[in-house]
Design a protein around this motif. Structure first.
Motif, PDB file in Angstrom:
ATOM      1  N   SER A  15       0.901  -1.004  -0.097  1.00 22.09           N
ATOM      2  CA  SER A  15      -0.104   0.080   0.078  1.00 22.09           C
ATOM      3  C   SER A  15       0.747   1.377   0.048  1.00 22.09           C
ATOM      4  N   LEU A  16       1.016   1.994  -1.204  1.00 19.03           N
ATOM      5  CA  LEU A  16       1.699   3.277  -1.415  1.00 19.03           C
ATOM      6  C   LEU A  16       0.816   4.205  -1.864  1.00 19.03           C
ATOM      7  N   ARG A  17       0.765   5.431  -1.235  1.00 16.57           N
ATOM      8  CA  ARG A  17       0.046   6.400  -1.919  1.00 16.57           C
ATOM      9  C   ARG A  17       0.600   7.732  -1.825  1.00 16.57           C
ATOM     10  N   VAL A  18       0.738   8.487  -2.865  1.00 20.29           N
ATOM     11  CA  VAL A  18       1.234   9.716  -2.848  1.00 20.29           C
ATOM     12  C   VAL A  18       0.197  10.866  -2.540  1.00 20.29           C
ATOM     13  N   ILE A  19       0.550  11.544  -1.304  1.00 15.93           N
ATOM     14  CA  ILE A  19      -0.399  12.349  -0.982  1.00 15.93           C
ATOM     15  C   ILE A  19      -0.582  13.646  -1.408  1.00 15.93           C
ATOM     16  N   GLY A  20       0.957  14.157  -1.659  1.00 18.98           N
ATOM     17  CA  GLY A  20       1.219  15.235  -2.421  1.00 18.98           C
ATOM     18  C   GLY A  20       2.586  15.292  -2.688  1.00 18.98           C
ATOM     19  N   ALA A  21       2.780  16.069  -4.068  1.00 15.78           N
ATOM     20  CA  ALA A  21       4.077  16.307  -4.578  1.00 15.78           C
ATOM     21  C   ALA A  21       3.979  17.852  -5.167  1.00 15.78           C
ATOM     22  N   SER A  22       4.776  18.562  -4.501  1.00  8.43           N
ATOM     23  CA  SER A  22       4.793  20.100  -4.825  1.00  8.43           C
ATOM     24  C   SER A  22       6.133  20.376  -5.100  1.00  8.43           C
ATOM     25  N   VAL A  23       6.386  21.443  -5.915  1.00  5.49           N
ATOM     26  CA  VAL A  23       7.742  22.143  -6.329  1.00  5.49           C
ATOM     27  C   VAL A  23       7.672  23.583  -5.982  1.00  5.49           C
ATOM     28  N   LEU A  24       8.984  24.138  -5.433  1.00  4.63           N
ATOM     29  CA  LEU A  24       9.027  25.574  -5.324  1.00  4.63           C
ATOM     30  C   LEU A  24      10.483  26.287  -5.457  1.00  4.63           C
ATOM     31  N   GLY A  25      10.757  27.135  -6.099  1.00  5.78           N
ATOM     32  CA  GLY A  25      11.587  27.870  -6.082  1.00  5.78           C
ATOM     33  C   GLY A  25      11.975  28.678  -7.788  1.00  5.78           C
ATOM     34  N   SER A  26      13.060  29.290  -7.588  1.00  8.31           N
ATOM     35  CA  SER A  26      13.554  29.900  -8.774  1.00  8.31           C
ATOM     36  C   SER A  26      13.414  29.143 -10.158  1.00  8.31           C
ATOM     37  N   GLY A  27      13.765  28.018  -9.970  1.00 12.77           N
ATOM     38  CA  GLY A  27      13.831  27.095 -11.244  1.00 12.77           C
ATOM     39  C   GLY A  27      12.825  26.291 -11.529  1.00 12.77           C
ATOM     40  N   CYS A  28      11.697  26.509 -10.678  1.00 10.88           N
ATOM     41  CA  CYS A  28      10.375  25.743 -10.828  1.00 10.88           C
ATOM     42  C   CYS A  28       9.366  26.791 -10.336  1.00 10.88           C
ATOM     43  N   PRO A  29       9.034  27.804 -10.995  1.00 12.79           N
ATOM     44  CA  PRO A  29       8.000  28.991 -10.578  1.00 12.79           C
ATOM     45  C   PRO A  29       6.588  28.359 -10.753  1.00 12.79           C
ATOM     46  N   TYR A  30       5.615  28.597 -10.252  1.00 12.21           N
ATOM     47  CA  TYR A  30       4.283  28.069 -10.242  1.00 12.21           C
ATOM     48  C   TYR A  30       3.996  27.686 -11.751  1.00 12.21           C
ATOM     49  N   GLY A  31       3.463  26.583 -11.957  1.00 13.44           N
ATOM     50  CA  GLY A  31       2.987  26.157 -13.438  1.00 13.44           C
ATOM     51  C   GLY A  31       4.019  25.851 -14.471  1.00 13.44           C
ATOM     52  N   SER A  32       5.354  25.735 -13.951  1.00  7.11           N
ATOM     53  CA  SER A  32       6.404  25.603 -14.968  1.00  7.11           C
ATOM     54  C   SER A  32       7.006  24.050 -14.719  1.00  7.11           C
ATOM     55  N   ALA A  33       6.343  23.233 -13.635  1.00  6.46           N
ATOM     56  CA  ALA A  33       6.849  22.046 -13.110  1.00  6.46           C
ATOM     57  C   ALA A  33       5.873  21.004 -13.318  1.00  6.46           C
ATOM     58  N   GLU A  34       6.243  19.880 -13.596  1.00  9.06           N
ATOM     59  CA  GLU A  34       5.433  18.724 -13.693  1.00  9.06           C
ATOM     60  C   GLU A  34       5.985  17.556 -13.024  1.00  9.06           C
ATOM     61  N   VAL A  35       5.477  16.904 -11.943  1.00  6.51           N
ATOM     62  CA  VAL A  35       5.973  15.644 -11.191  1.00  6.51           C
ATOM     63  C   VAL A  35       5.088  14.455 -11.667  1.00  6.51           C
ATOM     64  N   LYS A  36       5.751  13.400 -12.111  1.00  6.57           N
ATOM     65  CA  LYS A  36       5.100  12.280 -12.785  1.00  6.57           C
ATOM     66  C   LYS A  36       5.700  11.090 -12.017  1.00  6.57           C
ATOM     67  N   ALA A  37       4.978  10.171 -11.406  1.00 11.35           N
ATOM     68  CA  ALA A  37       5.308   8.853 -10.861  1.00 11.35           C
ATOM     69  C   ALA A  37       5.030   7.715 -11.764  1.00 11.35           C
ATOM     70  N   ASP A  38       5.861   6.586 -11.533  1.00  8.23           N
ATOM     71  CA  ASP A  38       5.729   5.422 -12.380  1.00  8.23           C
ATOM     72  C   ASP A  38       4.770   4.518 -11.606  1.00  8.23           C
ATOM     73  N   SER A  39       4.553   3.509 -12.129  1.00  8.24           N
ATOM     74  CA  SER A  39       3.230   2.481 -11.583  1.00  8.24           C
ATOM     75  C   SER A  39       3.421   2.115 -10.319  1.00  8.24           C
ATOM     76  N   SER A  40       4.942   2.119  -9.908  1.00 10.26           N
ATOM     77  CA  SER A  40       5.060   1.726  -8.352  1.00 10.26           C
ATOM     78  C   SER A  40       5.302   2.774  -7.323  1.00 10.26           C
ATOM     79  N   ASN A  41       5.297   3.906  -7.884  1.00  8.10           N
ATOM     80  CA  ASN A  41       5.439   4.999  -7.194  1.00  8.10           C
ATOM     81  C   ASN A  41       6.776   5.248  -6.417  1.00  8.10           C
ATOM     82  N   THR A  42       7.788   4.516  -7.278  1.00 12.50           N
ATOM     83  CA  THR A  42       9.173   4.623  -6.583  1.00 12.50           C
ATOM     84  C   THR A  42      10.040   5.335  -7.376  1.00 12.50           C
ATOM     85  N   ILE A  43       9.775   5.842  -8.821  1.00 13.32           N
ATOM     86  CA  ILE A  43      10.464   6.552  -9.668  1.00 13.32           C
ATOM     87  C   ILE A  43       9.587   8.030 -10.108  1.00 13.32           C
ATOM     88  N   PHE A  44      10.087   9.080  -9.674  1.00 16.93           N
ATOM     89  CA  PHE A  44       9.616  10.362  -9.877  1.00 16.93           C
ATOM     90  C   PHE A  44      10.434  11.150 -10.843  1.00 16.93           C
TER      91      PHE A  44
END
Length: 200
Positions: free
Chosen positions: A35-64
């Motif tokens: 049982s493994l669930r991603v409750i939240g994944a967020s990014v913040l910083g000058s290299g990833c301003p709002y709307g410019s970053a995308e976080v994707k996980a594989d089917s096992s939620n172990t590679i992002f």
């Protein structure tokens, strides 16, 4: 005129420098909790301003995979101090079966760079867990060429999430900068994070 990713010419190979003591052999990741669930994944910083970053996980939620469309560090004429250094902090909140803990098996930084003679590009990465003491970090240096690069590094001293609970918040802060800033240079970056699990 500022450099852009599309203006990069792929010529000589880029040199990647890392202290040997900071690297350890690659090992296979243990099976993740059932049982493994991603409750939240967020990014913040000058290299990833709002709307410019995308976080994707594989089917096992172990590679992002973290795709950072605006993580471009550049120096030279018509650039400012804010252009010479960028950072992006990934916060990953996981919920999983009790009796497990995790760490980063590897962090891969991939992208393009133009680093002329006399200039160095530098990237660092720091990992910690909210509410815990300690951190794991490493540094990598780019110099001497133009073209694509792929940096794969594991921290010599790993930090693990705490045992006893079924949730943990991991923070990973990646920074890249160019020095000296007078010459024209560029680093464009994406990041992949692989998690390693073990029983407590």
């Amino acid at each position: 005129m500022k450099l852009t990713i599309s203006s990069i010419l792929l010529c000589t190979p880029l040199v990647v420098l890392a202290a040997p003591s900071q690297l350890v052999p690659v090992t296979r990741a243990a099976a993740a909790p059932k049982s493994l669930r991603v409750i939240g994944a967020s990014v913040l910083g000058s290299g990833c301003p709002y709307g410019s970053a995308e976080v994707k996980a594989d089917s096992s939620n172990t590679i992002f995979d973290i795709r950072l469309s605006e993580y471009v560090v550049e120096s030279g004429p018509n650039t400012q101090a804010a252009d010479w250094r960028k950072n992006c902090k990934l916060t990953l909140n996981l919920q999983y079966d009790e009796g497990y803990q995790f760490t980063t098996l590897s962090t891969d930084m991939r992208g393009y760079a133009i680093i002329p003679s006399g200039v160095q590009g530098h990237c660092s990465n720091t990992v910690d867990f909210t509410g815990q003491r300690g951190e794991a970090s490493y540094d990598l240096t780019l110099q001497g060429g133009e073209g694509p690069f792929s940096l794969s590094s594991r921290a010599d001293a790993q930090i693990w999430s705490a045992c006893g609970g079924g949730t943990a918040i991991m923070n990973m802060n990646t920074q890249c900068w160019i020095s000296p800033p007078e010459k024209r240079a560029l680093i464009a970056l994406t990041v992949r994070v692989a998690l390693q699990w073990r029983s407590c």
